[in-house]
Design a protein around this motif. Structure first.
Motif, PDB file in Angstrom:
ATOM      1  N   ASP A 104       0.818  -1.208   0.000  1.00 31.53           N
ATOM      2  CA  ASP A 104       0.000   0.000   0.000  1.00 31.53           C
ATOM      3  C   ASP A 104       0.854   1.260   0.000  1.00 31.53           C
ATOM      4  O   ASP A 104       0.442   2.298  -0.515  1.00 31.53           O
ATOM      5  N   MET A 105       2.028   1.156   0.566  1.00 31.37           N
ATOM      6  CA  MET A 105       2.949   2.293   0.553  1.00 31.37           C
ATOM      7  C   MET A 105       3.666   2.420  -0.791  1.00 31.37           C
ATOM      8  O   MET A 105       4.433   3.370  -0.979  1.00 31.37           O
ATOM      9  N   GLY A 106       3.451   1.471  -1.684  1.00 31.06           N
ATOM     10  CA  GLY A 106       4.147   1.509  -2.967  1.00 31.06           C
ATOM     11  C   GLY A 106       5.587   1.058  -2.876  1.00 31.06           C
ATOM     12  O   GLY A 106       6.364   1.244  -3.814  1.00 31.06           O
ATOM     13  N   LYS A 109       5.838  -4.538  -4.957  1.00 29.93           N
ATOM     14  CA  LYS A 109       4.845  -4.984  -5.921  1.00 29.93           C
ATOM     15  C   LYS A 109       4.402  -6.396  -5.520  1.00 29.93           C
ATOM     16  O   LYS A 109       5.165  -7.105  -4.856  1.00 29.93           O
ATOM     17  N   ARG A 362      13.169   1.717  11.030  1.00 29.24           N
ATOM     18  CA  ARG A 362      13.073   2.975  10.287  1.00 29.24           C
ATOM     19  C   ARG A 362      11.638   3.499  10.208  1.00 29.24           C
ATOM     20  O   ARG A 362      11.430   4.690   9.976  1.00 29.24           O
ATOM     21  N   THR A 420      10.994 -10.584  -7.964  1.00 27.19           N
ATOM     22  CA  THR A 420      12.185 -10.653  -7.118  1.00 27.19           C
ATOM     23  C   THR A 420      12.021 -11.800  -6.132  1.00 27.19           C
ATOM     24  O   THR A 420      10.909 -12.241  -5.855  1.00 27.19           O
TER      25      THR A 420
ATOM     26  N   PRO B  12       4.252   4.597  -7.872  1.00 31.19           N
ATOM     27  CA  PRO B  12       5.387   4.041  -8.612  1.00 31.19           C
ATOM     28  C   PRO B  12       4.984   3.051  -9.698  1.00 31.19           C
ATOM     29  O   PRO B  12       5.792   2.754 -10.570  1.00 31.19           O
ATOM     30  N   TYR B  13       3.775   2.526  -9.636  1.00 35.25           N
ATOM     31  CA  TYR B  13       3.301   1.614 -10.676  1.00 35.25           C
ATOM     32  C   TYR B  13       1.790   1.734 -10.764  1.00 35.25           C
ATOM     33  O   TYR B  13       1.134   2.183  -9.823  1.00 35.25           O
ATOM     34  N   ASP B  15      -2.277   1.224 -10.898  1.00 32.48           N
ATOM     35  CA  ASP B  15      -3.255   0.479 -10.093  1.00 32.48           C
ATOM     36  C   ASP B  15      -4.632   0.789 -10.651  1.00 32.48           C
ATOM     37  O   ASP B  15      -5.166   1.874 -10.442  1.00 32.48           O
ATOM     38  N   HIS B  30       0.370   7.362   3.235  1.00 29.74           N
ATOM     39  CA  HIS B  30       0.706   6.441   2.148  1.00 29.74           C
ATOM     40  C   HIS B  30       0.835   7.173   0.811  1.00 29.74           C
ATOM     41  O   HIS B  30       1.659   6.797  -0.029  1.00 29.74           O
ATOM     42  N   ILE B  33       4.290   8.621   0.895  1.00 32.94           N
ATOM     43  CA  ILE B  33       5.339   7.603   0.740  1.00 32.94           C
ATOM     44  C   ILE B  33       5.400   7.108  -0.707  1.00 32.94           C
ATOM     45  O   ILE B  33       6.495   6.967  -1.272  1.00 32.94           O
ATOM     46  N   ARG B  34       4.230   6.883  -1.307  1.00 33.54           N
ATOM     47  CA  ARG B  34       4.224   6.446  -2.713  1.00 33.54           C
ATOM     48  C   ARG B  34       4.926   7.479  -3.601  1.00 33.54           C
ATOM     49  O   ARG B  34       5.635   7.121  -4.552  1.00 33.54           O
ATOM     50  N   VAL B  37       8.669   7.111  -3.269  1.00 32.63           N
ATOM     51  CA  VAL B  37       9.123   5.909  -3.975  1.00 32.63           C
ATOM     52  C   VAL B  37       9.140   6.155  -5.481  1.00 32.63           C
ATOM     53  O   VAL B  37      10.130   5.830  -6.176  1.00 32.63           O
ATOM     54  N   TRP B  48      12.235  -1.559 -11.800  1.00 36.56           N
ATOM     55  CA  TRP B  48      11.652  -1.766 -10.464  1.00 36.56           C
ATOM     56  C   TRP B  48      12.407  -2.857  -9.708  1.00 36.56           C
ATOM     57  O   TRP B  48      12.761  -2.684  -8.539  1.00 36.56           O
ATOM     58  N   GLU B  49      12.646  -3.987 -10.378  1.00 36.02           N
ATOM     59  CA  GLU B  49      13.257  -5.135  -9.704  1.00 36.02           C
ATOM     60  C   GLU B  49      14.670  -4.806  -9.236  1.00 36.02           C
ATOM     61  O   GLU B  49      15.112  -5.274  -8.191  1.00 36.02           O
ATOM     62  N   VAL B  52      14.172  -2.145  -6.181  1.00 36.50           N
ATOM     63  CA  VAL B  52      13.573  -2.604  -4.928  1.00 36.50           C
ATOM     64  C   VAL B  52      14.586  -3.385  -4.085  1.00 36.50           C
ATOM     65  O   VAL B  52      14.432  -3.511  -2.869  1.00 36.50           O
ATOM     66  N   GLN B  53      15.626  -3.904  -4.750  1.00 34.29           N
ATOM     67  CA  GLN B  53      16.642  -4.663  -4.027  1.00 34.29           C
ATOM     68  C   GLN B  53      17.906  -3.847  -3.755  1.00 34.29           C
ATOM     69  O   GLN B  53      18.864  -4.373  -3.183  1.00 34.29           O
ATOM     70  N   LYS B  55      19.738  -1.359  -1.676  1.00 36.60           N
ATOM     71  CA  LYS B  55      19.632  -0.756  -0.338  1.00 36.60           C
ATOM     72  C   LYS B  55      19.809   0.759  -0.373  1.00 36.60           C
ATOM     73  O   LYS B  55      19.233   1.488   0.438  1.00 36.60           O
ATOM     74  N   GLN B  58      16.511   2.588  -0.789  1.00 36.76           N
ATOM     75  CA  GLN B  58      15.407   2.329   0.134  1.00 36.76           C
ATOM     76  C   GLN B  58      15.082   3.559   0.968  1.00 36.76           C
ATOM     77  O   GLN B  58      15.948   4.390   1.257  1.00 36.76           O
ATOM     78  N   LEU B  59      13.822   3.655   1.338  1.00 39.64           N
ATOM     79  CA  LEU B  59      13.415   4.757   2.192  1.00 39.64           C
ATOM     80  C   LEU B  59      14.051   4.599   3.574  1.00 39.64           C
ATOM     81  O   LEU B  59      14.260   3.469   4.044  1.00 39.64           O
TER      82      LEU B  59
END
Lengths: 519, 241
Positions: A104-106, A109, A362, A420, B12-13, B15, B30, B33-34, B37, B48-49, B52-53, B55, B58-59
């Motif tokens: 939900d925070m995006g 996925k 965090r 992933t 970010p993607y 919906d 939210h 935060i979106r 991101v 994206w992939e 997302v990995q 570090k 990351q937020l």
């Protein structure tokens, strides 16, 4: 590149995700939102979901490698331990809760952490299937909210050895007072959550009476560092209380190990009680001061006084905690619902379970009381987050609305969609709470972490090699079979009433034995 | 592609079935935060992939501190639940609501003011007369733990949890809880202690030290009742002096 999972893997995983969603919705909406003036409950719940998301995949793989989930389930259903209906059932819930909020925070996925998700769900499903093997359901709601965890060999002993009471007698009075004190103590030691308690059953007994098996867990110096010292006078870490009730039907024994009865549970309908201790190192249940009603009453009175003192001491300590300490304690209780799996497997490490992962830490600036409360309300009750919304045609179970609690795994990963694997190795953690210093209270005495793990790895329960004969389908056609007798005698080994009686007893035989023993 | 800006801001993607969250604070957080991101992903030039990995993308705690600061800068203040939250960060929380007093209470058959109603946890043998004492914080519990709970105390408790009053709960003559339901932790505990209890109480004009009588002898509330039945079965809190 397609993910290394089959279509069947995903079909099973998504069915389990949906089962978990619907179970959790019913539980959360009928058991009401938690709150406390002492603990910031919902902020710690939300944070615990993150801790589960980031830590459980690796921790459950570690446990599974040492002892498969289905073997832990086989062992756990023979005792009253923290591997129970509620904790096993929460594996998909807390983990998917972390995922859903991140979706939900995006920040995620639905195609992220696929290997982690399938691994955790597979572990949870195998554990629950095994723990609930005797009644052949995954969770109690599959059985219309009933959890008959034990086979006859165990329920016969629990019924036979229970000590009769009448309203107002010494044991009846002591028992009622003890249960109240133990309940308050358990809610406090578990930071306002019900994880200290688990019920299973009901089981039909003589005259239409019903028997409920009630576990009270982590009562002594145990994994929780805040119980060091304050709980030093509590002798047993786990107690299993057996109650046999007249004129009471336990119509609901649910996925959280809670119960409802019709008419309402009333101590005046108590017919007989039993008290046992057990854990991952015990060969089944060990009777606690059950040689006579007088002895058990005296013991419960003494224990109640010790728990009253421990409650006051623990409350004073907690009342002086900072908000961060309260949050850490609560979230670690929650994300620690799986911790006893590591005890069974002999791979328990305090830092695995009682540190807050840096990736979870965090999020703390977000977690004021209102956001925590509304986030949990939306996630598990209102089902109103954007990520939970389905098509205009969708009608969810119970409400017909468009929201579903947990998002499934897209089948596109079996084709050419990107995905992933997981969150990677566990990162550093920290805690604002004092470090644990006391020994662990077990049925083998006070132990260090290393001793506890070693004994668990070495332990092989009696009758273990016969465990696949421990089902009532087989027993129905094999009374008196040497294998059946051996299994029954394992359960009867510590029984004052049925010791060595074997596998051919029927209810009338049990009642005659009870009468002969003056129970 | 669906216009996601109308429901959830920058995302970010895509919906297709995006919607605003059910509560303003979740929506605000939210959405913010979106947006972070999405911006970080776009700036990275990564898939994206990959992102997302990574570090480094990351937020962080600082990102979340900014999200909170932005909301507070609008004048928004949070509703508190735990006393410690308000004590440690009073500037972030709204002041607790005052106790309700409409000045227009209904009267019972004897003309006495009805100052509240609630759902009865279990049917007690008799109604209970006593003194209303509000137990809302650690200091009050500590005082009662140290000096003893005064005889005849009907504890008025804000929240449905069992921890705030855990060490003294069994010493109350009865409980009135302004939150939860009969299935809440406090409901479970009071039943175990055989301490009469009303849950989900609505109060109007009840004050500290009031002498009251509470209808604990009414049948236990049916947790599955429809709204009309539930309202009809509520027990009354009547002021005596």
């Amino acid at each position: 590149m397609p993910a290394n999972h089959s279509h069947l893997d995903l079909l099973e995983a998504n069915a389990y995700v949906r089962k978990a969603s619907e179970s959790f919705f019913w539980q959360c909406t009928t058991r009401t939102v938690q709150e406390s003036k002492l603990f910031p409950v919902n902020p710690y719940i939300a944070l615990s979901y993150f801790n589960a998301w980031y830590r459980w995949p690796e921790l459950l793989r570690k446990i599974d490698a040492a002892m498969p989930a289905e073997e832990i389930g086989d062992r756990a259903r023979q005792v009253g331990s923290y591997v129970s209906t509620i904790t096993a059932g929460l594996i998909p819930q807390f983990y998917l809760g972390g995922r859903q909020i991140l979706l939900d925070m995006g920040m995620l996925k639905p195609t992220d952490a696929i290997d982690d998700i399938l691994s955790v769900l597979d572990f949870g499903r195998r554990l629950n299937l095994s723990y609930h093997r005797s009644h052949a359901h995954v969770i109690p709601s599959d059985a219309g909210h009933r959890a008959q965890v034990h086979t006859e060999r165990q329920t016969q002993v629990l019924e036979a050895d229970a000590l009769g009471v009448t309203p107002g007698d010494k044991l009846h009075t002591a028992f009622g007072r003890f249960m109240a004190t133990a309940s308050a103590y358990g809610f406090l030691s578990h930071c306002e959550c019900r994880l200290s308690f688990n019920n299973h059953g009901p089981y039909m007994t003589k005259g239409g009476h019903e028997m409920l098996v009630r576990d009270m867990l982590d009562l002594a110096e145990c994994d929780y560092p805040w119980m060091d010292g304050v709980a030093s006078e509590i002798e047993h870490n786990n107690l299993t209380v057996v109650v046999i009730m007249k004129d009471t039907h336990f119509n609901i024994v649910d996925d959280w190990g809670s119960f409802e009865a019709t008419p309402a549970y009333d101590n005046d309908n108590l017919v007989a009680v039993g008290v046992y201790t057990s854990d991952h190192l015990s060969d089944g249940y060990i009777p606690v001061h059950m040689d006579s009603a007088e002895e058990l009453a005296d013991y419960l009175d003494d224990l109640r006084e010790k728990m009253t003192d421990a409650t006051a001491g623990m409350w004073k300590m907690m009342a002086g905690w900072s908000r961060d300490q309260m949050i850490d304690a609560g979230l670690l209780v929650y994300s620690g619902v799986t911790k006893d799996l590591a005890h069974f497997a002999g791979v328990y490490e305090q830092t695995d379970w009682f540190e807050v992962d840096e990736q979870c830490q965090r999020f703390k600036p977000l977690m004021n009381d209102e956001y925590g409360g509304m986030l949990i309300a939306e996630t598990v009750g209102l089902l109103s987050m954007s990520s939970q919304n389905h098509s205009e045609h969708h009608m969810t179970k119970f409400t017909d609305a468009r929201g579903e609690m947990w998002t499934g795994v897209p089948y596109s990963i079996l084709a050419d969609d990107e995905w992933t694997s997981g969150v990677g190795p566990i990162g550093p953690g920290s805690t604002s709470l004092p470090t644990k210093s006391a020994l662990w209270t077990t049925t083998r005495g006070k132990l260090t972490q290393e001793e506890n793990n070693r004994l668990a790895r070495e332990f092989k329960p009696a009758g273990w090699d016969l465990r696949h004969y421990d089902d009532d389908w087989w027993l129905k056609n094999h009374p008196g079979d040497p294998r059946a007798d051996d299994l029954y005698k394992v359960a009867q080994a510590s029984s004052a009433v049925l010791r060595d009686r074997g596998s051919t007893l029927l209810e009338d035989d049990v009642q005659q034995a009870r009468a002969a023993a003056g129970r | 592609m669906t216009d996601t800006v109308a429901a959830g801001g920058v995302t970010p993607y895509p919906d297709k079935w995006a919607r605003p969250s059910g509560t303003p604070i979740v929506e605000a957080y939210h959405t913010a935060i979106r947006k972070i991101v999405a911006e970080r992903l776009a700036a990275s030039g990564r898939t994206w992939e990959e992102a997302v990995q990574d570090k480094s993308l990351q937020l962080t705690r600082e990102d979340f501190e900014k999200v909170e600061a932005e909301l507070l800068s609008t004048g928004y203040r949070f509703q508190m639940s735990a006393v410690v939250s308000l004590q440690e960060e009073p500037d972030k929380y709204a002041a607790p609501a005052e106790r309700a007093d409409s000045g227009a209470q209904d009267s019972d058959e004897q003309g006495r003011p009805i100052v509240g109603t609630g759902d009865n946890v279990f049917k007690a043998r008799a109604d209970v007369e006593g003194t209303a004492r509000f137990v809302s914080d650690v200091e009050r519990v500590m005082e009662m733990l140290t000096e003893g709970v005064p005889e005849g105390t009907i504890a008025v408790i804000d929240d449905s949890g069992g921890t705030l009053t855990a060490p003294i709960l069994g010493d109350f003559a009865a409980v009135i809880c302004m939150g939860g339901t009969v299935r809440s932790h406090l409901g479970i505990l009071t039943r175990e202690y055989s301490v009469p209890c009303l849950m989900a109480a609505e109060l109007d004009g009840l004050s500290e030290g009031d002498a009251i009588v509470v209808e604990y002898s009414k049948p236990a509330a049916d947790a599955y009742a429809d709204a009309a039945t539930a309202k009809a079965q509520r027990a009354r809190i009547i002021k005596l002096s």
